[in-house]
Scaffold this motif. Sequence first.
Motif, mmCIF file in Angstrom:
data_model
loop_
_atom_site.group_PDB
_atom_site.id
_atom_site.type_symbol
_atom_site.label_atom_id
_atom_site.label_comp_id
_atom_site.label_asym_id
_atom_site.label_seq_id
_atom_site.Cartn_x
_atom_site.Cartn_y
_atom_site.Cartn_z
ATOM 1 N N UNK A 128 0.766 -1.147 -0.028
ATOM 2 C CA UNK A 128 -0.054 0.072 0.117
ATOM 3 C C UNK A 128 0.914 1.281 -0.117
ATOM 4 N N UNK A 129 1.988 1.250 0.491
ATOM 5 C CA UNK A 129 2.977 2.615 0.765
ATOM 6 C C UNK A 129 3.545 2.412 -0.735
ATOM 7 N N UNK A 130 3.878 1.471 -1.557
ATOM 8 C CA UNK A 130 4.279 1.606 -2.582
ATOM 9 C C UNK A 130 3.460 2.000 -3.669
ATOM 10 N N UNK A 131 2.196 1.772 -3.364
ATOM 11 C CA UNK A 131 1.004 2.244 -4.451
ATOM 12 C C UNK A 131 0.964 3.615 -4.203
ATOM 13 N N UNK A 132 0.901 4.378 -2.631
ATOM 14 C CA UNK A 132 0.951 5.803 -2.555
ATOM 15 C C UNK A 132 2.103 6.509 -2.972
ATOM 16 N N UNK A 133 3.095 5.904 -2.866
ATOM 17 C CA UNK A 133 4.465 6.639 -3.312
ATOM 18 C C UNK A 133 4.380 6.613 -4.698
ATOM 19 N N UNK A 134 3.792 5.564 -5.730
ATOM 20 C CA UNK A 134 3.898 5.633 -7.227
ATOM 21 C C UNK A 134 2.873 6.775 -7.513
ATOM 22 N N UNK A 135 1.486 6.716 -6.790
ATOM 23 C CA UNK A 135 0.710 7.558 -7.067
ATOM 24 C C UNK A 135 1.352 9.240 -6.816
ATOM 25 N N UNK A 136 1.972 9.360 -5.963
ATOM 26 C CA UNK A 136 2.365 10.654 -5.680
ATOM 27 C C UNK A 136 3.265 10.986 -6.657
ATOM 28 N N UNK A 137 4.301 10.061 -6.962
ATOM 29 C CA UNK A 137 5.587 10.282 -8.064
ATOM 30 C C UNK A 137 4.752 10.645 -9.276
ATOM 31 N N UNK A 138 3.727 9.765 -9.480
ATOM 32 C CA UNK A 138 3.036 10.179 -10.654
ATOM 33 C C UNK A 138 2.534 11.390 -10.988
ATOM 34 N N UNK A 139 1.982 11.836 -9.766
ATOM 35 C CA UNK A 139 1.454 13.426 -10.052
ATOM 36 C C UNK A 139 2.365 14.370 -10.274
ATOM 37 N N UNK A 140 3.579 14.121 -9.420
ATOM 38 C CA UNK A 140 4.798 15.312 -9.587
ATOM 39 C C UNK A 140 5.151 15.203 -10.971
ATOM 40 N N UNK A 141 5.326 13.877 -11.610
ATOM 41 C CA UNK A 141 5.915 13.864 -12.801
ATOM 42 C C UNK A 141 4.990 14.407 -13.975
ATOM 43 N N UNK A 142 3.719 14.170 -13.975
ATOM 44 C CA UNK A 142 2.729 14.717 -14.755
ATOM 45 C C UNK A 142 2.195 16.105 -14.392
ATOM 46 N N UNK A 143 2.464 16.352 -13.336
ATOM 47 C CA UNK A 143 1.878 17.602 -12.927
ATOM 48 C C UNK A 143 0.345 17.570 -12.908
ATOM 49 N N UNK A 144 -0.313 16.586 -12.848
ATOM 50 C CA UNK A 144 -1.894 16.370 -12.709
ATOM 51 C C UNK A 144 -2.066 16.259 -11.259
#
Length: 144
Positions: A128-144
């Motif tokens: 679950x922590x990996x999923x949260x980290x992935x989601x946060x990094x994706x937001x930071x990378x895409x700016x969305x």
Amino acid sequence: MTKSPEPQSRAVAERQLCGLVDGLAQRIAEHVRERAATLGLTASQATALREMSGSMTMRELAERMNCEPSNATFVVDRLEKQGLVERHPHPTDRRAKLLVLTGEGTALRTRLLDLLHVDSPVACLAPEEQRVLRDLLERAVTGA
């Protein structure tokens, strides 16, 4: 009313965050290099194999590897000479070729994925922590 952080403290927080992301990227790169070497691969070859989850064009592979198509071509040329990848005609674009793993390439990819999972830099995080980290990094990378 909460006061927004001072620009200086925001800058320090951003610098720390960027340092942590960079540190994680370095640990991941070192992990890939070490695991690739045990299989007689370069880090770039391992990255290409990791990203080849199915047939794809050179452009698609380059995007997944986050490199220029010419760099991906060099890596694929070496993988092809090792009998791990084949180029096939694209069914709808006569200018493009599809990259397809051979049986040997598929077997090596499976071994690589297993090795990359062992002692991964993010293995200390729960799924679950990996999923949260992935989601946060994706937001930071895409700016969305």
